[in-house]
Write a protein that holds these residues in place. Structure first.
Motif, PDB file in Angstrom:
ATOM      1  N   ASN A   3       0.805  -1.214   0.000  1.00 53.61           N
ATOM      2  CA  ASN A   3       0.000   0.000   0.000  1.00 53.61           C
ATOM      3  C   ASN A   3       0.841   1.268   0.000  1.00 53.61           C
ATOM      4  O   ASN A   3       0.311   2.352   0.262  1.00 53.61           O
ATOM      5  CB  ASN A   3      -0.933   0.000   1.214  1.00 53.61           C
ATOM      6  CG  ASN A   3      -2.004  -1.073   1.119  1.00 53.61           C
ATOM      7  OD1 ASN A   3      -2.504  -1.364   0.037  1.00 53.61           O
ATOM      8  ND2 ASN A   3      -2.343  -1.670   2.247  1.00 53.61           N
ATOM      9  N   GLN A   6      -0.380   3.591  -2.682  1.00 54.15           N
ATOM     10  CA  GLN A   6      -1.713   4.063  -2.305  1.00 54.15           C
ATOM     11  C   GLN A   6      -1.626   5.166  -1.255  1.00 54.15           C
ATOM     12  O   GLN A   6      -2.284   6.206  -1.359  1.00 54.15           O
ATOM     13  CB  GLN A   6      -2.540   2.903  -1.765  1.00 54.15           C
ATOM     14  CG  GLN A   6      -3.894   3.315  -1.185  1.00 54.15           C
ATOM     15  CD  GLN A   6      -4.493   2.250  -0.283  1.00 54.15           C
ATOM     16  OE1 GLN A   6      -3.800   1.315   0.110  1.00 54.15           O
ATOM     17  NE2 GLN A   6      -5.752   2.396   0.050  1.00 54.15           N
ATOM     18  N   LEU A  49      -5.797   7.501 -11.684  1.00 54.74           N
ATOM     19  CA  LEU A  49      -5.269   6.592 -10.673  1.00 54.74           C
ATOM     20  C   LEU A  49      -5.452   5.127 -11.028  1.00 54.74           C
ATOM     21  O   LEU A  49      -4.675   4.271 -10.595  1.00 54.74           O
ATOM     22  CB  LEU A  49      -5.945   6.879  -9.321  1.00 54.74           C
ATOM     23  CG  LEU A  49      -5.773   8.302  -8.777  1.00 54.74           C
ATOM     24  CD1 LEU A  49      -6.488   8.444  -7.439  1.00 54.74           C
ATOM     25  CD2 LEU A  49      -4.299   8.662  -8.642  1.00 54.74           C
ATOM     26  N   LEU A  60      -3.544   1.721  -9.751  1.00 56.36           N
ATOM     27  CA  LEU A  60      -4.189   1.215  -8.543  1.00 56.36           C
ATOM     28  C   LEU A  60      -5.402   0.375  -8.927  1.00 56.36           C
ATOM     29  O   LEU A  60      -5.944   0.513 -10.017  1.00 56.36           O
ATOM     30  CB  LEU A  60      -4.636   2.375  -7.658  1.00 56.36           C
ATOM     31  CG  LEU A  60      -3.562   3.338  -7.131  1.00 56.36           C
ATOM     32  CD1 LEU A  60      -4.203   4.421  -6.282  1.00 56.36           C
ATOM     33  CD2 LEU A  60      -2.496   2.605  -6.345  1.00 56.36           C
ATOM     34  N   ASN A  61      -5.835  -0.493  -8.028  1.00 53.61           N
ATOM     35  CA  ASN A  61      -7.093  -1.195  -8.241  1.00 53.61           C
ATOM     36  C   ASN A  61      -8.186  -0.498  -7.433  1.00 53.61           C
ATOM     37  O   ASN A  61      -7.933   0.478  -6.729  1.00 53.61           O
ATOM     38  CB  ASN A  61      -6.972  -2.678  -7.868  1.00 53.61           C
ATOM     39  CG  ASN A  61      -6.512  -2.894  -6.432  1.00 53.61           C
ATOM     40  OD1 ASN A  61      -6.949  -2.192  -5.510  1.00 53.61           O
ATOM     41  ND2 ASN A  61      -5.619  -3.854  -6.225  1.00 53.61           N
ATOM     42  N   GLN A  64      -7.615  -0.247  -3.607  1.00 52.10           N
ATOM     43  CA  GLN A  64      -6.593   0.721  -3.241  1.00 52.10           C
ATOM     44  C   GLN A  64      -7.055   2.155  -3.464  1.00 52.10           C
ATOM     45  O   GLN A  64      -6.599   3.077  -2.788  1.00 52.10           O
ATOM     46  CB  GLN A  64      -5.330   0.466  -4.059  1.00 52.10           C
ATOM     47  CG  GLN A  64      -4.640  -0.852  -3.752  1.00 52.10           C
ATOM     48  CD  GLN A  64      -3.524  -1.141  -4.746  1.00 52.10           C
ATOM     49  OE1 GLN A  64      -3.703  -1.014  -5.954  1.00 52.10           O
ATOM     50  NE2 GLN A  64      -2.374  -1.536  -4.233  1.00 52.10           N
ATOM     51  N   CYS A  65      -7.983   2.338  -4.399  1.00 53.94           N
ATOM     52  CA  CYS A  65      -8.395   3.682  -4.811  1.00 53.94           C
ATOM     53  C   CYS A  65      -9.495   4.269  -3.933  1.00 53.94           C
ATOM     54  O   CYS A  65      -9.710   5.482  -3.941  1.00 53.94           O
ATOM     55  CB  CYS A  65      -8.876   3.635  -6.263  1.00 53.94           C
ATOM     56  SG  CYS A  65      -8.602   5.158  -7.182  1.00 53.94           S
ATOM     57  N   ASP A 278      -9.471  -6.500  -7.086  1.00 54.00           N
ATOM     58  CA  ASP A 278      -8.077  -6.254  -7.450  1.00 54.00           C
ATOM     59  C   ASP A 278      -7.956  -5.810  -8.904  1.00 54.00           C
ATOM     60  O   ASP A 278      -6.885  -5.849  -9.493  1.00 54.00           O
ATOM     61  CB  ASP A 278      -7.211  -7.492  -7.203  1.00 54.00           C
ATOM     62  CG  ASP A 278      -7.718  -8.726  -7.960  1.00 54.00           C
ATOM     63  OD1 ASP A 278      -8.693  -8.599  -8.734  1.00 54.00           O
ATOM     64  OD2 ASP A 278      -7.144  -9.815  -7.768  1.00 54.00           O
TER      65      ASP A 278
END
Length: 366
Positions: A3, A6, A49, A60-61, A64-65, A278
């Motif tokens: 992370n 992130q 993102l 990012l997935n 994470q976003c 993911d």
């Protein structure tokens, strides 16, 4: 999951927002300030993102976003941070990498969805969209009525809109027709003239995914607004004195704050469930359950916030109304809790799995 990236992105976004906020919100920024902020977001890659690194994104997935996207609600940001990121990811997946700034996603299907007769009705002149308790019906051919908060459009022109109906349409704000505006200009009805729209060459599955992303964006924004609303309400109750005691010392207030906290916590869990992926595509059953829960608690959270604040909560100068407005508007975006309850029931009846298996899909480790 690493992370580090992130957390770095979240820190960068919040630093920018904190530099521009006034009294914890960005809803009162001037037109010029919002345009400069939107340009800064674009230059900094905050709209990309979910895109791969080769396309200038952070790769990012969804999971994470989420922490970044809900900042739109936390700061009552009149820039479509959540939907722009989701729209750009969708456009990239369709091979449509367009150079655009802020992009809003709105579904013209309202609570009717995209299936069966709803898809047919969405192309006709009497398509209806609901915003909170109010509805508006357009009788003009080629127009679809959608309730949208004014700040996202009047401040940031030109802006792009992805409208989801029978197809996916790309429009510019120059083709919007304002049908009516409420007294404080905080929300308006926009008639979308599809005669000026560009119909994107994508299949029905892609259109459905875009509809899901419109719902997904509203979940993140609502959760951010609810989180901020709870913090404001608890702080106010702890500081405000009435009858010689802090409001937070009254048992009735404590009970209301407890209910509000429970609702916001359930909304947080719902948002995390919706964004538990993911990739850049949500699990449909998770999305259905999350939107149902988010819409279910929306009015209760807003009502308790106003009840605890009292008269000051409805004043224009106090920012509470920005957050309750976001929550109430998003409650019916893509359908209210009644619509999503029906979708959830249909998903269970159409499957040979148990309810637990359906709702915990991809969550349990075997």
């Amino acid at each position: 999951m690493d992370n580090t990236l992130q957390q770095a992105v979240l820190a960068a976004v919040t630093d920018v927002l904190n530099d521009h906020q006034e009294n914890g919100t960005l809803a009162n920024l001037s037109v010029v300030q919002l345009q400069d902020l939107a340009a800064l977001f674009q230059e900094s890659g905050f709209f990309n993102l979910l895109l791969p690194e080769e396309r200038g994104g952070a790769e990012l997935n969804l999971q994470q976003c989420l922490a970044v996207l809900l900042q739109e609600g936390v700061y009552a940001l009149p820039i479509a941070l959540a939907s722009t990121n989701l729209a750009n990811a969708w456009l990239h997946a369709q091979g449509l990498d367009l150079a655009m700034g802020a992009v809003a996603i709105e579904s013209a299907c309202a609570a009717a969805g995209l299936n069966g007769s709803a898809a047919e009705n969405s192309t006709q002149s009497n398509s209806v969209a609901q915003d909170g308790a109010n509805g508006h019906e357009s009788s003009k051919k080629g127009l679809i009525s959608i309730g949208i908060k004014a700040q996202s459009f009047t401040h940031l022109t030109p802006q792009i809109l992805l409208a989801v109906a029978d197809k996916a349409y790309l429009l510019e704000t120059t083709h919007y027709l304002t049908d009516s505006v409420d007294s404080d200009h905080s929300a308006l009805w926009l008639n979308l003239n599809l005669e000026h729209a560009k119909a994107l060459e994508v299949n029905a599955e892609a259109v459905q995914k875009l509809h899901d992303l419109a719902v997904l964006s509203s979940i993140a924004v609502s959760q951010g607004a609810m989180r901020q609303l709870l913090e404001m309400t608890v702080k106010y109750a702890a500081e405000r004195t009435q009858f010689g005691r802090k409001l937070s010392q009254f048992q009735a207030i404590q009970q209301q704050l407890s209910v509000m906290a429970e609702c916001v916590c359930s909304a947080q869990m719902a948002a995390e469930l919706a964004y538990y992926s993911d990739s850049t595509i949500p699990n449909k059953n998770h999305l259905i359950l999350a939107k149902h829960q988010m819409s279910l608690v929306a009015n209760q959270v807003a009502n308790i916030a106003h009840a605890v604040h009292g008269a000051i909560g409805i004043t224009k100068e106090y920012p509470l109304h920005f957050y309750t407005q976001i929550i109430r508007q998003n409650r019916s975006r893509g359908g209210s809790e009644m619509y999503w309850a029906e979708q959830l029931g249909a998903a269970v009846l159409q499957s040979d799995k148990t309810v637990l298996e359906i709702l915990s899909e991809d969550l349990l480790v075997s």
